[in-house]
Design a protein around this motif. Structure first.
Motif, PDB file in Angstrom:
ATOM      1  N   LEU A   1       0.837  -1.203   0.000  1.00 41.71           N
ATOM      2  CA  LEU A   1       0.000   0.000   0.000  1.00 41.71           C
ATOM      3  C   LEU A   1       0.870   1.250   0.000  1.00 41.71           C
ATOM      4  CD1 LEU A   1      -2.731   1.503   0.388  1.00 41.71           C
ATOM      5  CD2 LEU A   1      -2.364   1.206   2.840  1.00 41.71           C
ATOM      6  N   MET A   2       1.869   1.286   0.861  1.00 41.81           N
ATOM      7  CA  MET A   2       2.725   2.467   0.929  1.00 41.81           C
ATOM      8  C   MET A   2       3.514   2.663  -0.363  1.00 41.81           C
ATOM      9  SD  MET A   2       5.540   3.572   3.719  1.00 41.81           S
ATOM     10  CE  MET A   2       6.874   2.670   2.995  1.00 41.81           C
ATOM     11  N   VAL A   3       4.047   1.576  -0.906  1.00 39.71           N
ATOM     12  CA  VAL A   3       4.795   1.674  -2.162  1.00 39.71           C
ATOM     13  C   VAL A   3       3.870   2.134  -3.287  1.00 39.71           C
ATOM     14  CG1 VAL A   3       5.950   0.284  -3.925  1.00 39.71           C
ATOM     15  CG2 VAL A   3       6.634   0.097  -1.557  1.00 39.71           C
ATOM     16  N   GLY A   4       2.646   1.635  -3.300  1.00 42.58           N
ATOM     17  CA  GLY A   4       1.686   2.061  -4.325  1.00 42.58           C
ATOM     18  C   GLY A   4       1.377   3.544  -4.246  1.00 42.58           C
ATOM     19  N   ILE A   5       1.140   4.041  -3.043  1.00 44.38           N
ATOM     20  CA  ILE A   5       0.840   5.471  -2.870  1.00 44.38           C
ATOM     21  C   ILE A   5       2.038   6.324  -3.280  1.00 44.38           C
ATOM     22  CG2 ILE A   5       0.397   7.258  -1.134  1.00 44.38           C
ATOM     23  CD1 ILE A   5      -1.371   5.198   0.303  1.00 44.38           C
ATOM     24  N   LEU A   6       3.238   5.948  -2.822  1.00 42.72           N
ATOM     25  CA  LEU A   6       4.426   6.728  -3.165  1.00 42.72           C
ATOM     26  C   LEU A   6       4.724   6.686  -4.660  1.00 42.72           C
ATOM     27  CD1 LEU A   6       6.824   5.807  -0.218  1.00 42.72           C
ATOM     28  CD2 LEU A   6       5.630   7.962  -0.599  1.00 42.72           C
TER      29      LEU A   6
ATOM     30  N   ARG B   1      -8.850   3.716   1.051  1.00 44.97           N
ATOM     31  CA  ARG B   1     -10.158   3.076   1.233  1.00 44.97           C
ATOM     32  C   ARG B   1     -10.152   1.652   0.706  1.00 44.97           C
ATOM     33  NH1 ARG B   1     -14.584   7.789  -0.018  1.00 44.97           N
ATOM     34  NH2 ARG B   1     -14.177   8.948   1.892  1.00 44.97           N
ATOM     35  N   LEU B   2      -9.508   1.444  -0.424  1.00 42.32           N
ATOM     36  CA  LEU B   2      -9.401   0.095  -0.965  1.00 42.32           C
ATOM     37  C   LEU B   2      -8.617  -0.796  -0.004  1.00 42.32           C
ATOM     38  CD1 LEU B   2      -9.819  -1.859  -3.376  1.00 42.32           C
ATOM     39  CD2 LEU B   2      -7.598  -1.070  -4.202  1.00 42.32           C
ATOM     40  N   ALA B   3      -7.547  -0.266   0.550  1.00 46.42           N
ATOM     41  CA  ALA B   3      -6.745  -1.044   1.493  1.00 46.42           C
ATOM     42  C   ALA B   3      -7.533  -1.340   2.755  1.00 46.42           C
ATOM     43  CB  ALA B   3      -5.463  -0.289   1.830  1.00 46.42           C
ATOM     44  N   ARG B   4      -8.300  -0.376   3.244  1.00 44.42           N
ATOM     45  CA  ARG B   4      -9.118  -0.608   4.433  1.00 44.42           C
ATOM     46  C   ARG B   4     -10.168  -1.678   4.151  1.00 44.42           C
ATOM     47  NH1 ARG B   4     -11.032   4.548   6.402  1.00 44.42           N
ATOM     48  NH2 ARG B   4      -8.946   4.680   7.250  1.00 44.42           N
TER      49      ARG B   4
ATOM     50  N   TRP C   1      -1.451  -2.038   9.069  1.00 43.44           N
ATOM     51  CA  TRP C   1      -0.388  -1.065   8.870  1.00 43.44           C
ATOM     52  C   TRP C   1      -0.368  -0.075  10.024  1.00 43.44           C
ATOM     53  CZ3 TRP C   1      -0.685   3.599   5.191  1.00 43.44           C
ATOM     54  CH2 TRP C   1       0.552   4.182   5.070  1.00 43.44           C
ATOM     55  N   ALA C   2      -1.559   0.368  10.443  1.00 43.24           N
ATOM     56  CA  ALA C   2      -1.632   1.364  11.506  1.00 43.24           C
ATOM     57  C   ALA C   2      -1.206   0.770  12.842  1.00 43.24           C
ATOM     58  CB  ALA C   2      -3.045   1.920  11.601  1.00 43.24           C
ATOM     59  N   HIS C   3      -1.577  -0.471  13.128  1.00 44.70           N
ATOM     60  CA  HIS C   3      -1.261  -1.094  14.405  1.00 44.70           C
ATOM     61  C   HIS C   3      -0.756  -2.509  14.156  1.00 44.70           C
ATOM     62  CE1 HIS C   3      -3.294   2.284  16.117  1.00 44.70           C
ATOM     63  NE2 HIS C   3      -4.404   1.963  15.502  1.00 44.70           N
ATOM     64  N   PRO C   4       0.547  -2.733  14.254  1.00 47.85           N
ATOM     65  CA  PRO C   4       1.094  -4.069  14.017  1.00 47.85           C
ATOM     66  C   PRO C   4       0.471  -5.090  14.967  1.00 47.85           C
ATOM     67  CG  PRO C   4       2.843  -2.463  14.239  1.00 47.85           C
ATOM     68  CD  PRO C   4       1.568  -1.758  14.550  1.00 47.85           C
ATOM     69  N   PRO C   5       0.513  -6.369  14.625  1.00 48.36           N
ATOM     70  CA  PRO C   5      -0.196  -7.385  15.384  1.00 48.36           C
ATOM     71  C   PRO C   5       0.200  -7.462  16.856  1.00 48.36           C
ATOM     72  CG  PRO C   5       0.810  -8.337  13.415  1.00 48.36           C
ATOM     73  CD  PRO C   5       1.196  -6.908  13.469  1.00 48.36           C
ATOM     74  N   ASN C   6       1.438  -7.216  17.204  1.00 49.98           N
ATOM     75  CA  ASN C   6       1.861  -7.345  18.594  1.00 49.98           C
ATOM     76  C   ASN C   6       1.924  -6.006  19.303  1.00 49.98           C
ATOM     77  OD1 ASN C   6       2.115 -10.078  18.291  1.00 49.98           O
ATOM     78  ND2 ASN C   6       4.218  -9.911  17.552  1.00 49.98           N
ATOM     79  N   SER C   7       1.404  -4.952  18.685  1.00 50.98           N
ATOM     80  CA  SER C   7       1.474  -3.644  19.332  1.00 50.98           C
ATOM     81  C   SER C   7       0.393  -3.542  20.395  1.00 50.98           C
ATOM     82  CB  SER C   7       1.304  -2.526  18.311  1.00 50.98           C
ATOM     83  OG  SER C   7      -0.053  -2.367  17.984  1.00 50.98           O
ATOM     84  N   ARG C   8       0.492  -2.521  21.173  1.00 44.84           N
ATOM     85  CA  ARG C   8      -0.436  -2.307  22.266  1.00 44.84           C
ATOM     86  C   ARG C   8      -1.846  -2.034  21.770  1.00 44.84           C
ATOM     87  NH1 ARG C   8      -0.194   2.591  26.559  1.00 44.84           N
ATOM     88  NH2 ARG C   8      -2.129   1.982  27.477  1.00 44.84           N
ATOM     89  N   TRP C   9      -1.966  -1.484  20.564  1.00 44.48           N
ATOM     90  CA  TRP C   9      -3.272  -1.079  20.051  1.00 44.48           C
ATOM     91  C   TRP C   9      -3.812  -2.013  18.977  1.00 44.48           C
ATOM     92  CZ3 TRP C   9      -5.310   1.937  23.305  1.00 44.48           C
ATOM     93  CH2 TRP C   9      -4.511   2.795  24.039  1.00 44.48           C
ATOM     94  N   SER C  10      -3.252  -3.202  18.858  1.00 47.17           N
ATOM     95  CA  SER C  10      -3.771  -4.140  17.862  1.00 47.17           C
ATOM     96  C   SER C  10      -5.183  -4.555  18.255  1.00 47.17           C
ATOM     97  CB  SER C  10      -2.871  -5.368  17.761  1.00 47.17           C
ATOM     98  OG  SER C  10      -2.976  -6.139  18.936  1.00 47.17           O
ATOM     99  N   SER C  11      -5.938  -5.047  17.306  1.00 48.59           N
ATOM    100  CA  SER C  11      -7.331  -5.391  17.582  1.00 48.59           C
ATOM    101  C   SER C  11      -7.415  -6.498  18.627  1.00 48.59           C
ATOM    102  CB  SER C  11      -8.037  -5.806  16.295  1.00 48.59           C
ATOM    103  OG  SER C  11      -7.370  -6.904  15.728  1.00 48.59           O
TER     104      SER C  11
END
Length: 186
Positions: free
Chosen positions: A58-63, A127-130, A138-148
């Motif tokens: 996603l980031m590479v596509g946007i850039l 929006r497509l990525a979401r 991307w916003a919250h990695p799986p092991n981060s404090r704010w992961s789902s």
């Protein structure tokens, strides 16, 4: 075609460095667990590598999209607009109008429209990525404090604490007393 090939070749290394960083961020434990479960290299790539690289893609596509809309150096150096203005890019048109013909209003309008177009494409990609589920990881990695997963665990534990607090029995007669009379000093 030559300008496109030159631009792709110029950005190829930068994008590969970003992809390499994304690949290094994938935990090797996932591959080890997949190997133990008997997954083939193709299944490992399809079910581990690609999903974990979605935020990076996603980031590479946007850039890349925003970078190609801002293509200037290649047409300027190679053709200066080319035969009959056939290789003029949006940024080259803005430069040409602003600094060659001194039409600053037209150059400003082109810059503003370029901003709006890049913003719209970026929003569409996000929006497509979401929708596909990449932006959340991307916003919250799986092991981060704010992961789902961590948020769900915190909500469950908070609900459990509230329910446990309500279930504790109070001494008899306490709930019928007014708030002032509970303090023995008054």
């Amino acid at each position: 075609p030559t300008i496109i090939a030159f631009a792709v070749w110029k950005n190829f290394g930068y994008n590969m460095i970003i992809f390499l960083a994304g690949l290094q961020a994938i935990p090797p434990d996932l591959y080890e667990a997949a190997r133990i479960d008997g997954a083939s290299p193709w299944r490992q790539f399809r079910h581990i590598t690609l999903p974990m690289l979605k935020p990076t893609m996603l980031m590479v596509g946007i850039l890349t999209v925003s970078g190609y809309f801002q293509l200037f150096a290649e047409p300027y150096v190679m053709t200066e607009g080319g035969p009959l203005q056939s290789t003029v890019s949006v940024l080259y048109l803005m430069y040409d109008d602003g600094f060659k013909w001194w039409n600053m209003g037209v150059a400003s309008a082109v810059a503003f429209l370029l901003f709006i177009i890049i913003l719209a494409i970026t929003i569409a990609l996000l929006r497509l990525a979401r929708k596909l589920g990449a932006a959340r990881r991307w916003a919250h990695p799986p092991n981060s404090r704010w992961s789902s997963r961590a948020c769900r665990a915190r909500r469950r534990s908070a609900a459990f604490r509230r329910a446990r607090g309500r279930a504790r029995a109070q001494p008899p007669g306490r709930e019928s007393m007014p708030a002032r009379s509970r303090n023995p000093t008054s």
